[in-house]
Scaffold this motif. Structure first.
Motif, mmCIF file in Angstrom:
data_model
loop_
_atom_site.group_PDB
_atom_site.id
_atom_site.type_symbol
_atom_site.label_atom_id
_atom_site.label_comp_id
_atom_site.label_asym_id
_atom_site.label_seq_id
_atom_site.Cartn_x
_atom_site.Cartn_y
_atom_site.Cartn_z
ATOM 1 N N PRO A 54 -1.229 -4.245 5.761
ATOM 2 C CA PRO A 54 -0.402 -4.927 4.748
ATOM 3 C C PRO A 54 -0.650 -4.382 3.337
ATOM 4 O O PRO A 54 0.286 -4.308 2.528
ATOM 5 C CB PRO A 54 -0.846 -6.394 4.862
ATOM 6 C CG PRO A 54 -1.372 -6.521 6.253
ATOM 7 C CD PRO A 54 -2.058 -5.215 6.515
ATOM 8 N N LEU A 55 -1.890 -4.003 3.051
ATOM 9 C CA LEU A 55 -2.205 -3.472 1.725
ATOM 10 C C LEU A 55 -1.798 -2.011 1.606
ATOM 11 O O LEU A 55 -1.439 -1.553 0.518
ATOM 12 C CB LEU A 55 -3.714 -3.617 1.445
ATOM 13 C CG LEU A 55 -4.284 -5.028 1.539
ATOM 14 C CD1 LEU A 55 -5.748 -5.051 1.097
ATOM 15 C CD2 LEU A 55 -3.468 -6.002 0.688
ATOM 16 N N VAL A 56 -1.850 -1.270 2.707
ATOM 17 C CA VAL A 56 -1.382 0.117 2.705
ATOM 18 C C VAL A 56 0.118 0.146 2.415
ATOM 19 O O VAL A 56 0.604 1.007 1.680
ATOM 20 C CB VAL A 56 -1.687 0.805 4.056
ATOM 21 C CG1 VAL A 56 -0.989 2.168 4.139
ATOM 22 C CG2 VAL A 56 -3.190 0.987 4.232
ATOM 23 N N LYS A 57 0.840 -0.812 2.981
ATOM 24 C CA LYS A 57 2.290 -0.882 2.752
ATOM 25 C C LYS A 57 2.604 -1.246 1.309
ATOM 26 O O LYS A 57 3.547 -0.709 0.724
ATOM 27 C CB LYS A 57 2.920 -1.915 3.693
ATOM 28 C CG LYS A 57 2.929 -1.493 5.151
ATOM 29 C CD LYS A 57 3.516 -2.598 6.025
ATOM 30 C CE LYS A 57 3.477 -2.205 7.490
ATOM 31 N NZ LYS A 57 3.988 -3.300 8.373
ATOM 32 N N LYS A 58 1.809 -2.157 0.733
ATOM 33 C CA LYS A 58 2.036 -2.586 -0.648
ATOM 34 C C LYS A 58 0.693 -2.694 -1.379
ATOM 35 O O LYS A 58 0.104 -3.775 -1.480
ATOM 36 C CB LYS A 58 2.763 -3.928 -0.678
ATOM 37 C CG LYS A 58 4.178 -3.856 -0.121
ATOM 38 C CD LYS A 58 4.927 -5.166 -0.294
ATOM 39 C CE LYS A 58 6.356 -5.039 0.214
ATOM 40 N NZ LYS A 58 7.127 -6.299 0.047
ATOM 41 N N PRO A 59 0.189 -1.556 -1.887
ATOM 42 C CA PRO A 59 -1.122 -1.529 -2.545
ATOM 43 C C PRO A 59 -1.283 -2.530 -3.681
ATOM 44 O O PRO A 59 -2.399 -2.979 -3.958
ATOM 45 C CB PRO A 59 -1.218 -0.085 -3.061
ATOM 46 C CG PRO A 59 -0.373 0.689 -2.106
ATOM 47 C CD PRO A 59 0.777 -0.213 -1.789
ATOM 48 N N ALA A 60 -0.193 -2.887 -4.339
ATOM 49 C CA ALA A 60 -0.286 -3.832 -5.463
ATOM 50 C C ALA A 60 -0.889 -5.162 -5.034
ATOM 51 O O ALA A 60 -1.506 -5.872 -5.840
ATOM 52 C CB ALA A 60 1.095 -4.051 -6.079
ATOM 53 N N LEU A 61 -0.732 -5.519 -3.757
ATOM 54 C CA LEU A 61 -1.276 -6.780 -3.255
ATOM 55 C C LEU A 61 -2.801 -6.778 -3.240
ATOM 56 O O LEU A 61 -3.429 -7.840 -3.210
ATOM 57 C CB LEU A 61 -0.755 -7.059 -1.845
ATOM 58 C CG LEU A 61 0.756 -7.257 -1.685
ATOM 59 C CD1 LEU A 61 1.105 -7.437 -0.207
ATOM 60 C CD2 LEU A 61 1.236 -8.447 -2.496
ATOM 61 N N ALA A 62 -3.410 -5.591 -3.247
ATOM 62 C CA ALA A 62 -4.866 -5.485 -3.129
ATOM 63 C C ALA A 62 -5.599 -6.103 -4.312
ATOM 64 O O ALA A 62 -6.778 -6.453 -4.200
ATOM 65 C CB ALA A 62 -5.281 -4.024 -2.975
ATOM 66 N N THR A 63 -4.917 -6.270 -5.433
ATOM 67 C CA THR A 63 -5.561 -6.882 -6.600
ATOM 68 C C THR A 63 -5.946 -8.336 -6.327
ATOM 69 O O THR A 63 -6.766 -8.902 -7.033
ATOM 70 C CB THR A 63 -4.625 -6.815 -7.821
ATOM 71 O OG1 THR A 63 -3.370 -7.437 -7.498
ATOM 72 C CG2 THR A 63 -4.365 -5.358 -8.205
ATOM 73 N N ARG A 64 -5.364 -8.946 -5.290
ATOM 74 C CA ARG A 64 -5.678 -10.329 -4.926
ATOM 75 C C ARG A 64 -6.873 -10.416 -3.972
ATOM 76 O O ARG A 64 -7.350 -11.510 -3.688
ATOM 77 C CB ARG A 64 -4.474 -10.985 -4.247
ATOM 78 C CG ARG A 64 -3.180 -10.919 -5.031
ATOM 79 C CD ARG A 64 -2.059 -11.532 -4.199
ATOM 80 N NE ARG A 64 -0.747 -11.349 -4.810
ATOM 81 C CZ ARG A 64 0.390 -11.710 -4.225
ATOM 82 N NH1 ARG A 64 0.367 -12.279 -3.032
ATOM 83 N NH2 ARG A 64 1.551 -11.508 -4.825
ATOM 84 N N TYR A 65 -7.311 -9.264 -3.462
ATOM 85 C CA TYR A 65 -8.354 -9.263 -2.423
ATOM 86 C C TYR A 65 -9.506 -8.340 -2.813
ATOM 87 O O TYR A 65 -9.868 -7.419 -2.082
ATOM 88 C CB TYR A 65 -7.750 -8.829 -1.079
ATOM 89 C CG TYR A 65 -6.591 -9.675 -0.636
ATOM 90 C CD1 TYR A 65 -6.799 -10.916 -0.024
ATOM 91 C CD2 TYR A 65 -5.269 -9.261 -0.850
ATOM 92 C CE1 TYR A 65 -5.731 -11.710 0.370
ATOM 93 C CE2 TYR A 65 -4.200 -10.051 -0.453
ATOM 94 C CZ TYR A 65 -4.444 -11.272 0.149
ATOM 95 O OH TYR A 65 -3.385 -12.057 0.539
ATOM 96 N N LYS A 66 -10.062 -8.596 -3.976
ATOM 97 C CA LYS A 66 -11.112 -7.725 -4.505
ATOM 98 C C LYS A 66 -12.341 -7.695 -3.597
ATOM 99 O O LYS A 66 -12.918 -6.628 -3.343
ATOM 100 C CB LYS A 66 -11.517 -8.181 -5.909
ATOM 101 C CG LYS A 66 -12.496 -7.232 -6.588
ATOM 102 C CD LYS A 66 -12.825 -7.694 -7.988
ATOM 103 C CE LYS A 66 -13.716 -6.688 -8.703
ATOM 104 N NZ LYS A 66 -14.948 -6.383 -7.973
#
Length: 210
Positions: A54-66
């Motif tokens: 899910p984060l590979v598809k949309k890296p911007a989401l990774a800021t929520r999962y530090k």
């Protein structure tokens, strides 16, 4: 009867880590239903191979999962390196650190990482290296994989703060193909203009015209 609760810990971790390599959803379902067991992503063996699709598809989401990202990076997870590289290079404008992480993902066999690394090298003027990476990916996996990577790359740029750089323009002009590289009625690309086509797609993405 042998269950997750009764089997040896090393066996439990092995099984759960394999679950994490195939389905992040199944992994999270496992740790939710087995809270008493140490299956959290701060365990090295789980974090190293955990799929972060899910984060590979949309890296911007990774800021929520530090915390998740930090654990996976510490374990040298290739998905995490790819996501971190995308954020650093395209969102935070840290080219050096971004390329560093994407290169690690590429060297680790991450298909999308290999594609993005090759395109970014072409974009910053390291044409020969970038072309070599793209050619090797196409030879080993087939051009259909390159096309899939291109489409996935476009989707992964959503919600990222993109910036056009002068070097992208000069690199594109340097790779401009011969106008007669293949018949005009052939509505495709040939081996002489393939890399220019891929770089053009990147250029359009940076302009937000896709």
């Amino acid at each position: 009867m042998l269950t997750l609760q009764t089997m040896p810990e090393d066996m439990r971790l092995f099984i759960v880590s394999k679950v994490g390599t195939t389905s992040p959803i199944d992994y999270f379902n496992t740790i939710i239903t087995s809270k008493s067991l140490n299956f959290s992503f701060d365990n090295y063996f789980v974090a190293k191979d955990l799929k972060l699709s899910p984060l590979v598809k949309k890296p911007a989401l990774a800021t929520r999962y530090k915390t998740l990202m930090d654990s996976c990076l510490k374990a040298n997870n290739v998905d995490a390196h790819f996501v971190k590289g995308m954020l650093e290079y395209l969102h935070s404008q840290n080219q050096f650190l971004g390329l560093h992480h994407i290169r690690i993902a590429s060297k680790g066999g991450h298909l999308k990482g290999r594609y993005v690394y090759g395109v970014l090298l072409m974009a910053i003027g390291q044409t020969e290296k970038g072309v070599k990476i793209i050619n090797k990916l196409s030879d080993e996996q087939g051009f259909s994989v390159v096309e899939d990577c291109m489409a996935n790359f476009q989707r992964s740029l959503e919600r990222l703060d993109l910036h056009m750089k002068d070097i992208y323009v000069s690199s594109l002009l340097k790779m401009w193909p011969d106008l007669n590289c293949h018949p005009p009625e052939d509505n495709t690309v040939c081996s002489n203009c393939l890399h220019f086509f891929l770089l053009t797609k990147f250029f359009v993405m940076m302009l937000g015209l896709n």
